[in-house]
Structures are given as C-alpha cells and as structure tokens.
Design a protein around this motif. Structure first.
Motif, short mmCIF file in Angstrom:
data_model
loop_
_atom_site.label_atom_id
_atom_site.label_comp_id
_atom_site.label_asym_id
_atom_site.label_seq_id
_atom_site.Cartn_x
_atom_site.Cartn_y
_atom_site.Cartn_z
N VAL A 220 0.83 -1.21 0.00
CA VAL A 220 0.00 0.00 0.00
C VAL A 220 0.86 1.27 0.00
N PRO A 221 1.84 1.41 0.91
CA PRO A 221 2.70 2.61 0.83
C PRO A 221 3.48 2.69 -0.47
N PHE A 222 3.99 1.55 -0.96
CA PHE A 222 4.78 1.57 -2.18
C PHE A 222 3.97 2.08 -3.37
N PHE A 223 2.77 1.53 -3.56
CA PHE A 223 1.96 1.96 -4.70
C PHE A 223 1.44 3.39 -4.51
N THR A 224 1.27 3.82 -3.27
CA THR A 224 0.91 5.21 -3.01
C THR A 224 2.03 6.14 -3.48
N ILE A 225 3.26 5.79 -3.14
CA ILE A 225 4.42 6.58 -3.53
C ILE A 225 4.57 6.60 -5.05
N VAL A 226 4.48 5.44 -5.67
CA VAL A 226 4.63 5.36 -7.13
C VAL A 226 3.55 6.15 -7.84
N PHE A 227 2.30 6.00 -7.40
CA PHE A 227 1.19 6.70 -8.05
C PHE A 227 1.34 8.21 -7.90
N CYS A 228 1.59 8.67 -6.68
CA CYS A 228 1.64 10.12 -6.43
C CYS A 228 2.80 10.77 -7.19
N TYR A 229 3.96 10.16 -7.14
CA TYR A 229 5.11 10.76 -7.81
C TYR A 229 5.01 10.65 -9.32
N SER A 230 4.38 9.59 -9.82
CA SER A 230 4.21 9.49 -11.27
C SER A 230 3.26 10.57 -11.77
N GLN A 231 2.20 10.85 -11.01
CA GLN A 231 1.28 11.93 -11.38
C GLN A 231 1.99 13.28 -11.35
N LEU A 232 2.85 13.46 -10.35
CA LEU A 232 3.61 14.70 -10.26
C LEU A 232 4.54 14.86 -11.45
N LEU A 233 5.20 13.79 -11.83
CA LEU A 233 6.11 13.84 -12.97
C LEU A 233 5.37 14.13 -14.27
N PHE A 234 4.22 13.48 -14.47
CA PHE A 234 3.44 13.71 -15.68
C PHE A 234 3.05 15.19 -15.79
N MET A 235 2.62 15.77 -14.67
CA MET A 235 2.21 17.17 -14.71
C MET A 235 3.39 18.08 -15.01
N LEU A 236 4.52 17.81 -14.38
CA LEU A 236 5.69 18.66 -14.60
C LEU A 236 6.21 18.54 -16.02
N LYS A 237 6.19 17.34 -16.57
CA LYS A 237 6.64 17.16 -17.94
C LYS A 237 5.71 17.87 -18.93
N SER A 238 4.41 17.83 -18.65
CA SER A 238 3.46 18.53 -19.51
C SER A 238 3.70 20.04 -19.45
N ALA A 239 3.95 20.55 -18.23
CA ALA A 239 4.20 21.98 -18.08
C ALA A 239 5.51 22.38 -18.76
N ALA A 240 6.52 21.51 -18.62
CA ALA A 240 7.81 21.81 -19.24
C ALA A 240 7.69 21.83 -20.77
N LYS A 241 6.86 20.93 -21.31
CA LYS A 241 6.66 20.89 -22.75
C LYS A 241 5.91 22.12 -23.24
N ALA A 242 4.91 22.56 -22.44
CA ALA A 242 4.12 23.72 -22.83
C ALA A 242 4.91 25.02 -22.68
N GLN A 243 5.91 25.00 -21.78
CA GLN A 243 6.71 26.20 -21.55
C GLN A 243 8.17 25.91 -21.88
N ALA A 244 8.38 25.42 -23.08
CA ALA A 244 9.73 25.02 -23.49
C ALA A 244 10.71 26.19 -23.47
N GLU A 245 10.18 27.41 -23.60
CA GLU A 245 11.07 28.57 -23.63
C GLU A 245 11.47 29.03 -22.23
N SER A 246 10.80 28.47 -21.20
CA SER A 246 11.07 28.88 -19.82
C SER A 246 12.19 28.04 -19.22
N ALA A 247 13.34 28.65 -19.01
CA ALA A 247 14.47 27.93 -18.43
C ALA A 247 14.19 27.50 -17.00
N SER A 248 13.45 28.33 -16.25
CA SER A 248 13.17 27.99 -14.85
C SER A 248 12.25 26.78 -14.75
N THR A 249 11.26 26.70 -15.66
CA THR A 249 10.36 25.54 -15.66
C THR A 249 11.11 24.27 -16.02
#
Length: 352
Positions: A220-249
């Motif tokens: 239960v803790p392992f899949f909680t960690i994997v799920f939460c961090y994978s969702q976080l990564l997906f969101m950050l990658k989407s934001a990074a792709k949408a703001q490719a010109e932003s060095a800070s992003t």
C-alpha cells in the motif's frame, strides 16, 4: 539432524533445521556467541557499522527536530511530516541500532528474550512509521502540486492527522508479535531481532502475518508513492513541454525528476530486501538458506535512519539553511531565496 525438525532452546526460542543446512545454530543465541555463523571480525565489523548508524542517525535526526523547534518558518505541513519521519528514525537509531551495536560486540543477543522483544518492537514501530511517513510525503506533494481535489488545501492539521495515522498503522503491525500473532526472535547473525518470518510453527501463524505485512505495510505505501510521484512527474513534464522557452520551468522539471528517482530508490533499498526475502522464505518452506543473509535486510532498514534524512531533509534547502545557522555556520539567505523561487515554479504547473 535431518528433516525440518526444530531445536528447542531455553526462553521459547527455536528455528527449523532444513535438510543439509549446516549454518543454523544448535546453541541458543541468548546464551552463547554465535561464532559458527561468522568469524569474530565479521561480528565486530557489524558492531562498528551499527555504532556509526547509532551516532549518525541519532545526531542528524535530533538536530532536525531541534531545528524545527527553534525556527518557526520550518513549521509547515510538509515539515511536520518530515519531523515525524525524524522521530521514527530517532527511535530506530537510539534503540535498534544501539542494541545491535552492543549485541554484535558480544556476538550474540546478550540482552536476552526481553531485550529481543524490546528491540524488535521498537525497530518495527519506527520502521513502519518511517515507511508510512514516506507515503504521506508523496501524498502531500500530489495534493499540493497536482491539486486533484480542486480547491482543497492541505493544512497543518491534515498533516498532524496523517502523522497520527502513521503511528496507528505502525502499532497495528508491531503489537501482534507481542500477543501471539508471529513473535519477535533473533534474526540473521542472531544479534538483532525482528518478526518471525522463517519458522513454520502453526502456533504463531507466521505466514499470515508476513502476508499482512507485505500487503498492508509494504504494497500500500509503495503503490501510493509510485502513483503520487508518477502523477507529479506527468504534470511537470506537460508543463515543461508547454513552456519550453522557460528555463526555470525546465530546471524545476529536471530537479523534481531527480528527486523522485532518488526517493523511490531509497524506499526500495530500505524495504524491498525485507519484503522479497520474507516472501521467498514462506514460498520455499524446507529449502536451505543461509541465516546470515537475513542480516542484510535488517542492516539496510536501520541504515535508512541516516539516508532518509539526507534525501528528505538535508536536500531540502530551507532545512539545510536553518541547520547551518543552528550549528554556527554562515547563513543561507541565497539558498532560502532559491527555495522560494523553486516552490513558486513548481506551484505554477498545478491547475488553478
């Protein structure tokens, strides 16, 4: 001896002796040195390693707690969870690691059955609180950054409630061996103690207890960690792709990706050996195995009292800045400014 018969020892301790396995003790680990499991040099090396974990783990986690008490700006909902992690680590290092250091120095469980139960219980409680705290950290990051619940705000009282739950779950895992569902016995080189996952006595229902630990306290803790961090990564990658010109992003996306990989790997290093070894034992009853191998999962779990704070606390720029001030080193105003900017960039990728 032949077959899977058990050797009876004083103090209600016994372990099975599989066919052709000659590395299992025929002498009580509560009474005499277990030199048949390794040379004195190995025991003394393990004692030195446990002493290092005791000193380093106690120092770094105590410093983290004192630092949070001294600096009000550290009393955020996320840092409450990190302090809860430090308290759990402190319990394991001050009791579990110290007991192992002392017993390895004598090459057997010199503290007897009562000391074995105390060490096994405290190590299990601290380990389970630590494990669930890592899951709560992941859950908090997901709720704050990804905002799956819309306008819901993760507040300090939510963090405190989650911390309380980690102790409830830990006690649910640690108390059963004291009341007959499994038991605490010497493990590995017989100088540390943990739940009995390698004997076959139906009296203690060890297999069902191991399955409970694997499903509820690991999966239960392992899949909680994997799920939460994978969702976080997906969101950050989407934001990074949408703001490719932003060095800070782009920088924020790379930093968080690196952080997530380190966190998940740290979790696996700590708990995967215990979970996989225990499952192998209960699924391969009667197969020869070397008791000394059981020392490895125990050492890795206790070592988490040092590397977990490094991952979650010392890599936290705000914590690191305050710790440096507390011990008299130069302040970290630049680091605090950098931290604020990083948090701002991460928050921008969330909806709303």
């Amino acid at each position: 001896m032949r077959g899977n018969r058990a050797v009876e020892f004083p103090d209600d301790f016994w372990i099975p002796i599989p066919l052709d396995t000659n590395n299992v003790t025929s002498l009580s680990p509560f009474l005499v040195p277990q030199d048949h499991l390794g040379s004195p040099a190995i025991f003394y090396s393990m004692s030195a390693f446990m002493f290092f974990l005791f000193v380093a783990g106690t120092a770094i986690n105590t410093l983290t707690i004192l630092c949070t008490i001294q600096y009000k700006k550290l009393r955020s909902h996320l840092n409450y969870i990190l302090v809860n992690l430090s308290v759990a680590n402190l319990l394991v290092s001050s009791v579990g690691s110290f007991t192992c250091f002392y017993c390895f120095a004598f090459r057997y469980m010199i503290l007897g059955p009562l000391g074995c139960k105390i060490e096994g219980f405290t190590a299990t409680v601290g380990g389970m609180v630590s494990l669930w705290s890592l899951a709560v950290v992941a859950l908090e990051r997901w709720l704050v950054v990804c905002k799956p619940l819309g306008t819901f705000i993760f507040k300090p009282n939510h963090a405190i409630a989650c911390c309380a739950l980690t102790w409830v779950f830990a006690l649910m895992a640690a108390i059963p061996p004291l009341v007959g569902w499994s038991r605490y016995i010497p493990e590995g080189m017989q100088c540390s103690c943990g739940p009995d996952w390698y004997t076959t006595d139906n009296k203690f229902n060890n297999e069902s207890y191991v399955i409970f630990l694997f499903c509820f306290c690991f999966s239960v803790p392992f899949f909680t960690i994997v799920f939460c961090y994978s969702q976080l990564l997906f969101m950050l990658k989407s934001a990074a792709k949408a703001q490719a010109e932003s060095a800070s992003t782009q920088k924020a996306e790379k930093e968080v990706t690196r952080m997530v990989v380190v966190m998940v790997m740290g979790f696996l290093v700590c708990w995967m050996p215990y979970a996989s070894f225990a499952l192998w034992i209960i699924n391969n009853r009667g197969q020869p195995f070397d008791l000394r191998l059981a020392t490895i999962p125990s050492c890795l779990s206790k070592a988490s009292t040092v590397y977990n704070p490094v991952i979650y606390i010392l890599l936290n720029k705000q914590f690191r800045s305050c710790i440096r001030k507390m011990v008299g080193m130069s302040g970290g105003d630049d680091e605090e400014s950098s931290t604020s900017q990083s948090v701002t960039e991460v928050s921008k990728v969330g909806p709303g």
